[in-house]
Design a protein around this motif. Structure first.
Motif, PDB file in Angstrom:
ATOM      1  N   LEU A 135       0.842  -1.190   0.000  1.00  0.00           N
ATOM      2  CA  LEU A 135       0.000   0.000   0.000  1.00  0.00           C
ATOM      3  C   LEU A 135       0.883   1.247   0.000  1.00  0.00           C
ATOM      4  CD1 LEU A 135      -2.596  -1.161   2.678  1.00  0.00           C
ATOM      5  CD2 LEU A 135      -2.815  -1.311   0.193  1.00  0.00           C
ATOM      6  N   GLY A 136       0.277   2.383  -0.298  1.00  0.00           N
ATOM      7  CA  GLY A 136       1.053   3.621  -0.375  1.00  0.00           C
ATOM      8  C   GLY A 136       1.736   3.982   0.928  1.00  0.00           C
ATOM      9  N   THR A 137       1.016   3.820   2.054  1.00  0.00           N
ATOM     10  CA  THR A 137       1.615   4.153   3.352  1.00  0.00           C
ATOM     11  C   THR A 137       2.756   3.203   3.699  1.00  0.00           C
ATOM     12  OG1 THR A 137      -0.138   2.829   4.403  1.00  0.00           O
ATOM     13  CG2 THR A 137      -0.468   5.208   4.289  1.00  0.00           C
ATOM     14  N   GLU A 138       2.682   1.952   3.213  1.00  0.00           N
ATOM     15  CA  GLU A 138       3.748   0.992   3.478  1.00  0.00           C
ATOM     16  C   GLU A 138       5.015   1.354   2.704  1.00  0.00           C
ATOM     17  OE1 GLU A 138       1.198  -3.067   4.381  1.00  0.00           O
ATOM     18  OE2 GLU A 138       1.562  -2.497   2.299  1.00  0.00           O
ATOM     19  N   VAL A 139       4.846   1.800   1.474  1.00  0.00           N
ATOM     20  CA  VAL A 139       6.012   2.221   0.678  1.00  0.00           C
ATOM     21  C   VAL A 139       6.707   3.399   1.351  1.00  0.00           C
ATOM     22  CG1 VAL A 139       6.775   3.128  -1.542  1.00  0.00           C
ATOM     23  CG2 VAL A 139       5.000   1.379  -1.468  1.00  0.00           C
TER      24      VAL A 139
ATOM     25  N   HIS B 164       2.864   4.916   8.944  1.00  0.00           N
ATOM     26  CA  HIS B 164       3.419   6.167   8.434  1.00  0.00           C
ATOM     27  C   HIS B 164       3.052   7.301   9.380  1.00  0.00           C
ATOM     28  CE1 HIS B 164       3.686   9.586   5.437  1.00  0.00           C
ATOM     29  NE2 HIS B 164       4.904   9.071   5.463  1.00  0.00           N
ATOM     30  N   GLU B 165       4.041   8.113   9.720  1.00  0.00           N
ATOM     31  CA  GLU B 165       3.884   9.085  10.794  1.00  0.00           C
ATOM     32  C   GLU B 165       2.819  10.140  10.515  1.00  0.00           C
ATOM     33  OE1 GLU B 165       7.753  10.683  11.259  1.00  0.00           O
ATOM     34  OE2 GLU B 165       8.636   8.855  12.074  1.00  0.00           O
ATOM     35  N   THR B 166       2.745  10.638   9.287  1.00  0.00           N
ATOM     36  CA  THR B 166       1.873  11.782   8.997  1.00  0.00           C
ATOM     37  C   THR B 166       0.551  11.385   8.355  1.00  0.00           C
ATOM     38  OG1 THR B 166       2.970  12.102   6.856  1.00  0.00           O
ATOM     39  CG2 THR B 166       3.866  13.306   8.747  1.00  0.00           C
TER      40      THR B 166
ATOM     41  N   PHE C 163      -6.569   5.788   7.440  1.00  0.00           N
ATOM     42  CA  PHE C 163      -5.911   5.336   6.213  1.00  0.00           C
ATOM     43  C   PHE C 163      -4.653   4.507   6.484  1.00  0.00           C
ATOM     44  CE2 PHE C 163      -8.096   9.350   5.313  1.00  0.00           C
ATOM     45  CZ  PHE C 163      -8.952   8.931   4.308  1.00  0.00           C
ATOM     46  N   GLN C 164      -4.400   4.160   7.740  1.00  0.00           N
ATOM     47  CA  GLN C 164      -3.210   3.388   8.071  1.00  0.00           C
ATOM     48  C   GLN C 164      -3.383   1.919   7.699  1.00  0.00           C
ATOM     49  OE1 GLN C 164      -0.323   4.239   8.862  1.00  0.00           O
ATOM     50  NE2 GLN C 164      -0.377   6.235   9.887  1.00  0.00           N
ATOM     51  N   HIS C 165      -2.264   1.228   7.564  1.00  0.00           N
ATOM     52  CA  HIS C 165      -2.259  -0.184   7.208  1.00  0.00           C
ATOM     53  C   HIS C 165      -2.066  -1.054   8.455  1.00  0.00           C
ATOM     54  CE1 HIS C 165       1.939   1.268   7.023  1.00  0.00           C
ATOM     55  NE2 HIS C 165       2.207   0.139   7.634  1.00  0.00           N
ATOM     56  N   ASP C 166      -2.372  -2.334   8.319  1.00  0.00           N
ATOM     57  CA  ASP C 166      -2.082  -3.319   9.363  1.00  0.00           C
ATOM     58  C   ASP C 166      -0.589  -3.628   9.301  1.00  0.00           C
ATOM     59  OD1 ASP C 166      -1.900  -5.370  11.146  1.00  0.00           O
ATOM     60  OD2 ASP C 166      -3.299  -6.709  10.128  1.00  0.00           O
ATOM     61  N   GLU C 167       0.100  -3.442  10.421  1.00  0.00           N
ATOM     62  CA  GLU C 167       1.562  -3.513  10.409  1.00  0.00           C
ATOM     63  C   GLU C 167       2.108  -4.902  10.080  1.00  0.00           C
ATOM     64  OE1 GLU C 167       2.851  -0.115  13.595  1.00  0.00           O
ATOM     65  OE2 GLU C 167       1.886  -1.929  14.375  1.00  0.00           O
ATOM     66  N   ARG C 168       1.379  -5.958  10.387  1.00  0.00           N
ATOM     67  CA  ARG C 168       1.878  -7.317  10.143  1.00  0.00           C
ATOM     68  C   ARG C 168       0.968  -8.116   9.203  1.00  0.00           C
ATOM     69  NH1 ARG C 168       6.134  -8.942  13.301  1.00  0.00           N
ATOM     70  NH2 ARG C 168       6.612  -7.635  15.111  1.00  0.00           N
ATOM     71  N   ARG C 169       0.298  -7.437   8.313  1.00  0.00           N
ATOM     72  CA  ARG C 169      -0.610  -8.132   7.400  1.00  0.00           C
ATOM     73  C   ARG C 169       0.172  -8.989   6.396  1.00  0.00           C
ATOM     74  NH1 ARG C 169      -1.492  -6.340   2.198  1.00  0.00           N
ATOM     75  NH2 ARG C 169      -0.226  -4.566   1.551  1.00  0.00           N
ATOM     76  N   PRO C 170      -0.429 -10.080   5.873  1.00  0.00           N
ATOM     77  CA  PRO C 170       0.225 -10.849   4.810  1.00  0.00           C
ATOM     78  C   PRO C 170       0.353 -10.001   3.556  1.00  0.00           C
ATOM     79  CG  PRO C 170      -1.575 -12.093   5.814  1.00  0.00           C
ATOM     80  CD  PRO C 170      -1.696 -10.684   6.306  1.00  0.00           C
ATOM     81  N   ARG C 171       1.506 -10.101   2.888  1.00  0.00           N
ATOM     82  CA  ARG C 171       1.767  -9.301   1.684  1.00  0.00           C
ATOM     83  C   ARG C 171       2.193 -10.232   0.543  1.00  0.00           C
ATOM     84  NH1 ARG C 171       3.596  -6.559   6.254  1.00  0.00           N
ATOM     85  NH2 ARG C 171       2.638  -4.494   6.485  1.00  0.00           N
TER      86      ARG C 171
ATOM     87  N   ASN D  78      14.034   1.811  -8.652  1.00  0.00           N
ATOM     88  CA  ASN D  78      13.338   2.429  -7.516  1.00  0.00           C
ATOM     89  C   ASN D  78      12.099   1.642  -7.108  1.00  0.00           C
ATOM     90  OD1 ASN D  78      13.428   4.410  -5.533  1.00  0.00           O
ATOM     91  ND2 ASN D  78      11.997   5.732  -6.605  1.00  0.00           N
ATOM     92  N   PHE D  79      12.114   0.314  -7.330  1.00  0.00           N
ATOM     93  CA  PHE D  79      11.059  -0.562  -6.862  1.00  0.00           C
ATOM     94  C   PHE D  79      11.563  -1.325  -5.638  1.00  0.00           C
ATOM     95  CE2 PHE D  79       9.987  -0.083 -11.371  1.00  0.00           C
ATOM     96  CZ  PHE D  79       8.648   0.278 -11.273  1.00  0.00           C
ATOM     97  N   LEU D  80      10.683  -1.504  -4.651  1.00  0.00           N
ATOM     98  CA  LEU D  80      11.068  -2.220  -3.446  1.00  0.00           C
ATOM     99  C   LEU D  80      11.126  -3.717  -3.731  1.00  0.00           C
ATOM    100  CD1 LEU D  80      11.689  -1.735  -0.424  1.00  0.00           C
ATOM    101  CD2 LEU D  80       9.313  -2.324   0.036  1.00  0.00           C
ATOM    102  N   LYS D  81      12.241  -4.343  -3.386  1.00  0.00           N
ATOM    103  CA  LYS D  81      12.439  -5.763  -3.598  1.00  0.00           C
ATOM    104  C   LYS D  81      12.833  -6.434  -2.281  1.00  0.00           C
ATOM    105  CE  LYS D  81      11.989  -5.634  -8.141  1.00  0.00           C
ATOM    106  NZ  LYS D  81      10.939  -6.380  -8.881  1.00  0.00           N
TER     107      LYS D  81
END
Length: 204
Positions: free
Chosen positions: A79-83, A115-117, A122-130, A164-167
């Motif tokens: 999700l955007g907040t996770e990135v 995400h702090e701000t 709109f926050q995500h679940d911190e330990r959700r399956p991805r 610039n992609f997260l791997k």
């Protein structure tokens, strides 16, 4: 009449030149109240580009507990907040693992901080399956290793690649026994001593 027409055309031409120069000059609208959207995009793009090639998480515990048999590079559906949190290095792989099921390959129990701000709604679940993005051939290889050979799939490190992609680097691993751990620790100590001696020799 002709003189007024020429002045109007000249004013229109000047406005067109100013508009074309907007991305480079950071053009602002009348009264300076409206910032150029292209200018803001350029700043955001520059900040994101600076993250390319940067490692944001490293799972040293996994390297001490497992023998890595095979390595894979996988994308992650985020999700955007996770990135945004990952760009700040707010991700922990220590307790994470990956599993394969009928829906594909999934990263489990990896902590991605909020995400702090961003507001709570709109926050995500911190330990959700991805979901991990792998080729079907790689998923089949991993499934065979896990089901028939008793291997474990663990995340080793997380980084932004050149695009610039997260791997995430995954390791198909076999658990180490106590004597294996001692031998591995001994080898690492010897390697550090050799590197130290080489460094001392080169500085003479």
């Amino acid at each position: 009449m002709m003189g007024r027409r020429r002045l109007q055309l000249r004013a229109a031409l000047l406005c067109a030149v100013a508009w074309l120069a907007a991305p480079a000059a950071g053009w602002r609208g009348v009264g300076g109240a409206r910032a150029c959207a292209a200018g803001r995009s350029a700043i955001a793009c520059k900040q994101a580009t600076s993250q390319a090639g940067k490692q944001v998480a490293d799972n040293r515990i996994a390297r001490s507990r497992y023998e890595i048999v095979e390595r894979y590079e996988a994308g992650i559906a985020l999700l955007g907040t996770e990135v945004k949190s990952c760009r700040r290095g707010n991700i922990n792989l220590r307790d994470g693992f990956a599993s394969v099921n009928a829906d594909g390959c999934w990263l489990m129990n990896v902590h991605v901080g909020k995400h702090e701000t961003t507001g709570r709604v709109f926050q995500h679940d911190e330990r959700r399956p991805r979901r991990l993005l792998l080729r079907q051939r790689e998923i089949d290889q991993i499934e065979r290793g896990v089901s028939t050979k008793g291997f474990t799939l663990v995340p080793l490190r997380c980084y932004f690649n050149a695009g610039n992609f997260l791997k995430v680097e995954l390791g198909l691993a076999r658990g180490l026994k106590d004597f294996d751990k001692r031998a591995l620790l001994k080898d690492r100590v010897e390697q550090r001593e050799v590197q130290r001696e080489l460094k001392d020799f080169n500085t003479r």
